[in-house]
Structure formats: structure tokens, C-alpha cells
Design an enzyme around this catalytic site. Structure first.
Site, short mmCIF file in Angstrom:
data_model
loop_
_atom_site.label_atom_id
_atom_site.label_comp_id
_atom_site.label_asym_id
_atom_site.label_seq_id
_atom_site.Cartn_x
_atom_site.Cartn_y
_atom_site.Cartn_z
CB SER A 145 71.40 54.07 -2.12
OG SER A 145 72.20 53.89 -0.96
CE1 TYR A 158 72.99 59.75 -1.22
CE2 TYR A 158 72.82 57.90 0.30
CZ TYR A 158 73.11 58.40 -0.96
OH TYR A 158 73.51 57.53 -1.95
#
Length: 245
Positions: A145, A158
């Protein structure tokens, strides 16, 4: 495309395959000729996906309901793929989720859920798959990500799980590269999927406004086809991503 750049007859396991990037990745790999093993918790969705893949591409698609936080279940997933196809050529570590937001307001339950799925699940699948990927000189692909490369104030935990994933993947690569195993990390920015909290990215963004799941799947397929050199990291960002910096 030359035949030696396709995945004909290869066996691929995809975690988090029931929707979004995972589902599109299953289509992308099957389109290249791979037999796919579909792993996620939502069996009904997996059955629908498997039927679609087999009808459209003529490859095999096995349904393997799996909770990636259960190490025994993950071991059975990989063993089942090897038993069915005689080996394993590709593992796509795609299963992941986000919960909550800021640290002060994040519940312990949400914290542990993200760690269990994004970190432990990735470790369990990689550990189970590596012996078989060594045998085939296969490809190990991680869905990273943008949040694992740059600070993410909206959800530090996260982001931390994705920083862990990148560090783990690159370190694993340094250990298994001499064995012929390729390790690639695909880092997208926002992708229009079910990912998100009360409002998913699919709901928040209009089609074409951010990266689409099939774009990420195409990047995974590219990484999975490598048979000599490898793509270590492939960043896939929406074109205006850096305008806010």
C-alpha cells in the site's frame, strides 16, 4: 503475448479472493492460463467466482474457504493446492483490512483484528508456501500500500501493518532469491473496493476517480509472470496522488 510469458498450467493461491483486488487477480491469472485456488471466508462468493472463471477461461478454480488468521487452515490451504495441482507456482498475499482510525480511539479488538489479518495471515501463508515455491522457483506477490511507504495520519496502525508487510517481503526476498524465488510487492494508493470503514472506497469514489481493482490485478499478473529478473516493488498510484503534499 509469447507462450513463455503466460501462466499456462501454473498453480496460484490467492488470499482474500472473494472480492475487489483478490477477485480481479483470480480473473487476471486465470486469463493467463493459471489454475487458481481461491481463499477467503465467504464461501458463497468464492463459489460464484470459481464458476465464472472456469466458464470464461477453461482453467480450474478451486474453492478453499479459509480464515488466514488460523495457521492450521492456512497450512491446509497450501497443502490442498499442492495436492490438487502437483505444486505451487504463485502465492498472492492479498488478504487485508482496515479498522478504526486514530490511535486514541482505536479499540483493542480493532487493533488485534488488523494485526491478525494483515500481519499474521501474511506470515502464515508465506511460511506454508515457501518450501513449494522453492521447488518451482515460483513467484511470491504481496499487496502492499501507499500507506506502507508514506505516513498515514488517518490510520497509523493500518499503515504500520503495511510497513511491516513491505519489510517482511523485502527481507524474505533477500533470503530466498538465491533459491530462485521472486518476491514482489505491489503498492497501490486508494482502490475502489469494499475496503474502508462505515463508507467503503467503492461508495466514496466514482468509477475512474481512483485506481480500479483490475489495474492492481494486472500489476499482480505482470509480477507473477516474471521468470528471470523480478519486479521488487511496483507502485500503482492515482495520477493526482502527490498533489496534496
Amino acid at each position: 503475448m509469447p507462450n513463455d510469458l503466460r501462466l499456462d498450467g501454473k498453480a496460484a493461491v490467492i488470499t482474500g479472493a472473494s472480492s475487489g483486488i483478490g477477485s480481479e487477480t483470480a480473473h487476471a491469472l486465470a486469463r493467463e492460463g493459471a489454475n487458481v485456488v481461491l481463499a477467503a471466508r465467504r464461501e458463497e462468493r468464492l463459489q460464484e467466482l470459481a464458476g465464472s472463471i472456469e466458464a470464461e477461461y477453461g482453467t480450474e478454480a478451486l474453492v478453499a474457504p479459509t480464515d488466514v488468521t488460523d495457521e492450521e487452515a492456512v497450512g491446509a490451504l497450501v497443502d490442498g493446492a499442492v495436492d490438487a495441482f502437483g505444486g505451487l507456482d504463485v502465492l498472492v498475499n492479498n488478504a487485508g483490512l482496515g479498522r478504526g482510525s486514530g490511535v486514541e480511539d482505536l479499540s483493542t479488538e480493532d487493533y488485534r483484528t488488523m494485526m491478525d489479518v494483515n500481519v499474521d495471515g501474511c506470515f502464515f501463508a508465506t511460511r506454508a508456501a515457501l518450501p513449494h515455491l522453492r521447488e518451482t522457483e515460483g513467484n511470491l506477490v504481496f499487496i502492499g500500500s501507499f500507506a506502507g511507504q508514506y505516513p498515514r495520519p488517518s490510520n497509523p496502525v493500518y499503515a504500520a501493518t503495511k510497513w511491516w508487510l513491505r519489510g517482511f517481503a523485502l527481507s524474505v526476498s533477500s533470503r530466498v532469491g538465491e533459491d530462485g524465488v521472486a518476491v514482489s510487492v505491489v503498492n497501490p494508493s486508494e482502490v475502489r473496493t469494499e475496503f474502508g470503514g462505515e463508507e467503503s472506497f467503492e461508495e466514496r469514489f466514482e468509477e475512474g476517480e481512483v485506481t480500479e481493482p483490475d489495474e492492481v490485478a494486472a500489476a499482480v499478473a505482470f509480477a507473477a509472470r516474471q521468470d528471470r529478473s523480478m519486479v521488487s516493488e511496483l507502485d500503482l498510484y492515482r495520477r493526482d496522488k502527490f498533489s496534496g503534499f
